[in-house]
Enzyme design. Structure first.
Site, mmCIF file in Angstrom:
data_model
loop_
_atom_site.group_PDB
_atom_site.id
_atom_site.type_symbol
_atom_site.label_atom_id
_atom_site.label_comp_id
_atom_site.label_asym_id
_atom_site.label_seq_id
_atom_site.Cartn_x
_atom_site.Cartn_y
_atom_site.Cartn_z
ATOM 1 N N ARG A 157 0.844 -1.193 0.000
ATOM 2 C CA ARG A 157 0.000 0.000 0.000
ATOM 3 C C ARG A 157 0.879 1.243 0.000
ATOM 4 O O ARG A 157 2.026 1.220 0.471
ATOM 5 C CB ARG A 157 -0.905 0.017 1.231
ATOM 6 N N ARG A 255 -0.876 -1.868 -7.046
ATOM 7 C CA ARG A 255 -1.116 -2.991 -6.129
ATOM 8 C C ARG A 255 -1.949 -4.056 -6.851
ATOM 9 O O ARG A 255 -1.650 -5.255 -6.773
ATOM 10 C CB ARG A 255 -1.838 -2.465 -4.889
#
Length: 306
Positions: A157, A255
């Site tokens: 993240r 991601r």
């Protein structure tokens, strides 16, 4: 908006402390919960339910039905239903209510859309464009290359990236220690290209930007302080935009990209869950839809009986 009474205000304040101090949730998550519950409190007050202890399943369903008539998205409805259920469970658990009014509340199923991701060709084009510009951009170019390579390699993240310190790197084993949601620590491996980008940044880029207050931060902003998440988002958007026809994605899109490429390369879902730091395997399973969609597209294009 109606003005909620003292019972609601006090209870929501106590719940906010519970979310922050006991569950250790992020500011963003706490704010989202409280926004949803403020909506519930307002609706309940209009129905003369002036104390959370008096909540019933009928009140909760009325609130959700009202939201639906106002055109709220399914994802919003599902999130607010979850917020209500967790709140009413907390009310009963802490003795503030005799029953859990939300125990039977069904969550509206959210449409699970395929998250945008770059294919491997586009990702290589992003990296190649940064490499080609490094001589002109200097230290910030080296930093941007390290940012993109790390996000693509690890799928971490953006908050985990900006919070990383130099000592979190195990440069020999090519492993990065990150602190995820709920202060959960995990070790994430990265490959040779990311390692090379990080080494170039640490050897030639970071020293040029570092100042007395830089501290142990792995990545620095232009003024030498720890890089801000907003800067990372801008970097990703701008670097991806340099590739023609690539979808506009940010760090979260990288991601998704990392997860998709792992599954396409043969990684099992449990391993991807561990790498991404998902608490539930159900969260990771959305990436199987991405790979399945691409598999169907390949089948339609290549198979004579498609």
């Amino acid at each position: 908006m109606s003005e909620i009474g003292e019972a609601w205000a006090c209870c929501l304040a106590d719940y906010e402390r519970h979310l922050r101090d006991e569950r250790d949730l992020s500011e963003h998550t706490v704010r989202a919960y409280l926004t949803d519950l403020a909506s519930l409190a307002d609706h309940a007050t209009l129905l003369h339910v002036d104390d959370p202890a008096a909540l019933t399943i009928r009140t909760l369903r009325s609130w959700l039905a009202n939201l639906q008539t106002r055109g709220r998205a399914r994802t919003t409805m599902a999130r607010r239903s979850t917020a209500a259920r967790r709140f009413t469970a907390w009310l009963e658990r802490t003795g503030r209510a005799s029953t859990d009014a939300g125990a039977l509340l069904a969550a509206p199923k959210a449409h699970r859309t395929l998250p945008p991701a770059l294919n491997q060709t586009d990702m290589r084009a992003v990296v190649d464009a940064i490499v080609a510009s490094i001589d002109d951009e200097g230290p910030t170019g080296l930093r941007d290359l390290a940012v993109i390579e790390l996000l693509w390699a690890t799928g971490i993240r953006v908050g985990e990236l900006v919070g990383a310190d130099i000592d979190d790197l195990d440069r020999r084993r090519r492993v990065l220690r990150v602190l995820g949601k709920g202060s959960k620590e995990r070790m994430v491996p990265y490959g040779v290209p990311a390692a090379d980008a990080v080494e170039r940044w640490l050897d030639h880029g970071r020293p040029a930007l570092a100042v007395a207050d830089s501290g142990p931060a792995l990545l620095l902003g232009a003024r030498g302080g720890r890089i801000d998440a907003r800067v990372v988002r801008r970097i990703v958007h701008e670097r991806v935009a340099a590739v023609p026809d690539a979808p506009d994605i940010g760090p979260h899109g990288l991601r998704h990209t990392a997860a998709t490429h792992l599954l396409e390369g043969g990684a099992d879902l449990r391993s991807v869950q561990e790498l991404l730091g998902h608490a539930s395997l159900g969260t990771t399973q959305i990436y199987t839809h991405v790979s399945a969609d691409r598999l169907r597209a390949a089948f339609a294009q290549a198979h004579p009986r498609a």
